[in-house]
Design a protein around this motif. Structure first.
Motif, PDB file in Angstrom:
ATOM      1  N   LEU A   1      16.542 -38.521  56.667  1.00  0.00           N
ATOM      2  CA  LEU A   1      16.973 -38.816  57.854  1.00  0.00           C
ATOM      3  C   LEU A   1      16.651 -37.872  58.761  1.00  0.00           C
ATOM      4  CD1 LEU A   1      18.831 -41.064  59.655  1.00  0.00           C
ATOM      5  CD2 LEU A   1      20.328 -39.449  59.450  1.00  0.00           C
TER       6      LEU A   1
ATOM      7  N   ASP B 234      15.620 -39.404  64.355  1.00  0.00           N
ATOM      8  CA  ASP B 234      16.569 -40.659  64.335  1.00  0.00           C
ATOM      9  C   ASP B 234      17.731 -40.654  64.745  1.00  0.00           C
ATOM     10  OD1 ASP B 234      14.068 -41.578  62.378  1.00  0.00           O
ATOM     11  OD2 ASP B 234      15.062 -40.210  60.874  1.00  0.00           O
ATOM     12  N   VAL B 235      18.617 -39.575  64.446  1.00  0.00           N
ATOM     13  CA  VAL B 235      19.791 -39.510  65.148  1.00  0.00           C
ATOM     14  C   VAL B 235      20.150 -38.181  65.866  1.00  0.00           C
ATOM     15  CG1 VAL B 235      22.374 -39.130  64.203  1.00  0.00           C
ATOM     16  CG2 VAL B 235      20.982 -40.555  63.154  1.00  0.00           C
TER      17      VAL B 235
ATOM     18  N   LYS C 166      19.776 -42.924  67.400  1.00  0.00           N
ATOM     19  CA  LYS C 166      21.286 -43.269  67.403  1.00  0.00           C
ATOM     20  C   LYS C 166      21.978 -41.961  68.041  1.00  0.00           C
ATOM     21  CE  LYS C 166      21.435 -46.541  63.745  1.00  0.00           C
ATOM     22  NZ  LYS C 166      21.894 -47.108  62.315  1.00  0.00           N
TER      23      LYS C 166
ATOM     24  N   CYS D  58      24.490 -44.609  58.842  1.00  0.00           N
ATOM     25  CA  CYS D  58      23.348 -44.707  58.238  1.00  0.00           C
ATOM     26  C   CYS D  58      23.413 -45.258  56.738  1.00  0.00           C
ATOM     27  CB  CYS D  58      22.769 -43.226  58.042  1.00  0.00           C
ATOM     28  SG  CYS D  58      22.459 -42.555  59.848  1.00  0.00           S
TER      29      CYS D  58
END
Lengths: 345, 345, 345, 345
Positions: B2, B70-71, B94, B330
């Motif tokens: 991630l 992604d985050v 996110k 996640c």
């Protein structure tokens, strides 16, 4: 010169009595006792006092001390104090006892929280040595029960509100925080640097021995029974107690109105400083001094008042208050020897 | 792996996110931002991280970061956060926001305590990221409002009692104490060493911005309106919050009965440790970890319960909880990357 | 899984071994001993470990422990260690001894600084467990003499200069400062919070027992006799040693040249971090970890080099180094279980 | 009553001058200046002073102040001091300057370490205000250059040895540690609580601005050029400097012989306390006072002497020494107003 003895001089309270009394213009320290350090000069026990006091630590011989001293400060643990206080009184000394042994008026309560008492006949005579409440009685006392550190901070914080019946006594909650010196100089695990530093905890919740003492004095002020939630915490600093007190107001009063009340109540008390406006007490502002700083907020959102007081547990909470009592008993000015300016930082 | 970005990496919360995430087995940190230290390797901002992270501090360019991450963790002050959060969401990231900007559900309340809000349309979507209450919603969230440090400590302390309607919500009083890192890494007088060390004070009485956040969540648990007395204090330690909570019990329950209730309520929550028997929490026991330790005493003398919780304000009160939320969002195991053993002393 | 026992688990070093080993993937802790807390779960001795270790404290029964353990960590005071170490070895255990009992190679020197030794025959076999110097010997050792905290900080700071004969060994001066946990968890006056907090002092000048240990190892590196001025000081923090080392340079070298030398010397040592450029070590950057951070300045004004090293006395100075030794002895990767990221602040 | 002004009253040195002077029986504080807090009562800047001083902070108007004050304390940063000191002198005031601006005798050295000087013509007249060395010159001075905190601690520690030519000046090494108040009350990252607390580091190695000041004074005592290794460290306490000084003895002298020498040298100096026997100084023993405590060890193993001195950086290292200088200049007794008993703990 008044001759004074310090019985139990090797604890932090003893050291603090020495710090204050070596500079007191009306006093001569004639004797310091310490079983543990017998024969050692007190400035080797406390090198900070080097150059100020050369006395050797003596054993605790009541007759020998009473022969030399006018006033005796007993800075012993409870139970040890009651073993010698009557002897000093009989020998004609005035006694200022810094233990808990003569603070409670009710023998049953004492015995429930401590142990059997061997001289309860002195309870009636002993004066609770909080000068802001009992100056008159202190003036003529032979035996002073010097208040506990937590009780001093709480009673001074709440007295004006209870005297004026502005708060509901059933809603009293006191959340107190004390520096580590409050635990004394005895060597025990919980007092080690690494056990306290960078830590913080509550202890003795709903079971601390200062609870009945606080309740007794607040009840007397409120003229009603008091049941208090009292939670002490251990603060990683050397000195200082800050008490945060909560109560429901019985009538709406603003912060300013309440602060005015406090200023009036303590107008003649030179060791109580009511903070101006929105300023709040900090133990850093009274360190090393006999002051009790008080601030408060009246919160319309909840209808509660939050009162905060700060004292140095070793000074106004112990040795300083003891000297203040001595001054009153001996006809000196209240503040003599106690005019220490707070050190910041 | 991630890909995560840390926006606002040069504060203490940013440093803490880095400390936790450099060791997280499922995560690659792809970006750290700092306006102040732009171009500098983050291990020069925090030499403690030397050998763990070589990233250079970047400026805050939403598009550029969103293209890689992604985050996104936004560790910015309130107001600054709302300026970038919608952009990250629009770009498909996110977002776990560590500011106060999306914690309150009522725009009026937000604007009364903070300032005008520019994306109130996200309030409904934002999930209050306290996994012990909202794990289900967190699982499918795009935007997490990571709880405040004080609210985390208070809500976890009181949830079981309010859920079971065992206490009178009108009597709630919370006395909290926080380490200095809670004030952030900004340079201001009150955060100086000499202003805090050996000091202790209350601040923001009846006016701290965490009050409405706590009230919102407690009201939801109690299914009734809550008005709270909340008094924060500044503790001279680096880290840690200890909250002492008082409430009147609606029915008599012993400490053991209440502890059993807490143990059941938190049986599946690996970051809540209910202390055994008479043991009480200490911030020294959870330092550096995502734990919330809870202890309590039921006091028959007053009919009150006193609940005490301890968290690390930078971990369970900020970065650790944020990573816990990320794990849930996640599909990782809750505790992955958070298995830090507390360091004592 | 390797079975390990921790003998003397209730001191700070024992707690630190537990903190590290409960998370070690190749190890199972099979036994903890404590005379004082026999029968008590270790997580009641150290509530920080709650949820990580449920073992009960056992008495120190060599045969019973040896029957279960592959490796024994002896975290006992000197003298107590030598009473059990030979027994564990005879029973087939590997032993990592954290006391001073097997560190000195010369029995006369040991007996001059400590007391008579009952198993000097093990001196030749015992390996001084500083992996940066003796990794090869550690690999095949049965008995590791885990280095003292001060010696670790000093030897790592000076090894490159002595190995390259860049400094005059007769001019070596080491000024060290240690956190209070270095004094152990024993209850003694000098370790009380109020005796150390806000204080700072030197102690054991020209007489500290780590002096011969440092001299032995530096002499071995320099291939010449060493007489050192070593002055330890007590620092009011929980953890950390910072050593400031002074020596006359035999030839002119700039700070950068010397830093390059250090980087080369420690290129393969993952627990030594040579600070970049002008950055200097701070105990706050290595707290809780097995790192030794090193920085230096070459001063043309005096012709001296000043080398500074920082370690956590409980980790690289004790438990962490012990686990590093275990990893090497048992064929694990050096850093396994020791990948702790420093916590700041 | 002597009228004194405190120029730059809102720093820690200013606060300390106030703490001492409000209790000085011969002095009336007529003016305090602070640009930042202009118009505010000084007791709101420092609530600790509440009840002791009601003056409002004024802007720095030389003529207006000089018209009222007999003695001016300039507690300003270097460079700011030289902008006003000549004006105060011209207007007939005596000046005690607590900055570095008039301490160095050599303009080139000053300009190399600081910046261009605008009144170097005053260098010859300015008296270095260390009473233990220069009491005679202080008595008749108009301008006192109040010594730096580190220099005070080092010069007093080494004077007797250099005056008697007992040590080799080429071997002088000084390892000093100072509390955080030494960095002043300015808001900067390095002075934040969380950046210092639980940390320890050296700084300014071989480059600290107090080096030339120390060298100047030691050279004068030794009657030879001095090149010193001086390493300051930042200690996580509010106050105190401890300097550990190393030098090779030119002839064999025992600790007792050297202590005798120190006692003779400082027999008439009431603010220097030579510790008895093996006792060593601790900053905790002199906190808040004008004392310099000195202890030493002669080490036959290395032929070196290690001398340790402890002062309070804000008192003997700044404000207390300034008042001591004022007392001498004004014909008061040396110690008047400075009889503070050290507070322990």
């Amino acid at each position: 010169m008044l001759k004074v003895a310090i019985v139990g001089a090797s604890g932090y309270t003893g050291a603090e009595l020495l710090r204050i009394l070596v500079g007191h213009p009306e006093v001569e320290i004639c004797c310091v006792t310490s079983r543990q350090h017998e024969g050692l000069p007190i400035h080797q026990v406390f090198p900070s006092l080097s150059g100020f006091c050369d006395l050797l630590c003596e054993p605790l011989d009541v007759a020998a001390i009473a022969a030399r001293a006018d006033v005796v400060f007993t800075a012993l643990p409870h139970k040890s104090a009651m073993e010698v206080v009557p002897g000093f009184l009989d020998a004609g000394c005035k006694v200022i006892d810094l233990s808990a042994d003569y603070r409670l008026k009710d023998q049953d309560v004492y015995q429930q929280w401590y142990q059997p008492h061997t001289s309860p006949e002195l309870f009636a005579e002993a004066v609770y040595g909080l000068p802001e409440l009992y100056a008159e009685q202190i003036r003529s006392a032979r035996l002073i029960a010097n208040p506990g550190c937590y009780p001093t901070s709480v009673i001074l914080a709440l007295a004006p509100l209870l005297e004026e019946q502005l708060i509901d006594p059933k809603t009293l909650i006191v959340d107190s925080k004390s520096g580590v010196s409050g635990a004394g100089r005895g060597v025990k695990l919980g007092s080690l640097f690494c056990e306290s530093n960078e830590g913080f905890k509550a202890y003795g919740i709903a079971s601390h021995r200062h609870t009945p003492e606080i309740e007794q004095e607040l009840a007397s002020l409120a003229a009603t029974d008091i049941r208090l939630s009292f939670t002490p915490h251990l603060l990683p600093v050397n000195r200082g107690i800050l008490s945060t007190c909560y109560a429901d107001l019985l009538e709406t009063k603003s912060s300013d109105e309440l602060l005015d009340l406090y200023r009036q109540r303590y107008a003649d008390e030179q060791f109580v400083r009511v903070m101006p406006g929105e300023q709040l007490p900090n133990i850093a502002y009274i360190r090393g001094t006999n002051f009790c700083d008080i601030g408060l907020v009246s919160d319309p959102h909840t209808g509660r008042v939050i009162v905060i007081s700060a004292i140095d547990n070793l000074v106004k909470g112990a040795a300083g208050q003891a000297v203040q009592n001595m001054n009153i008993m001996c006809g000196f000015k209240d503040a003599i020897g106690l005019g220490i300016v707070p050190m910041f930082p």
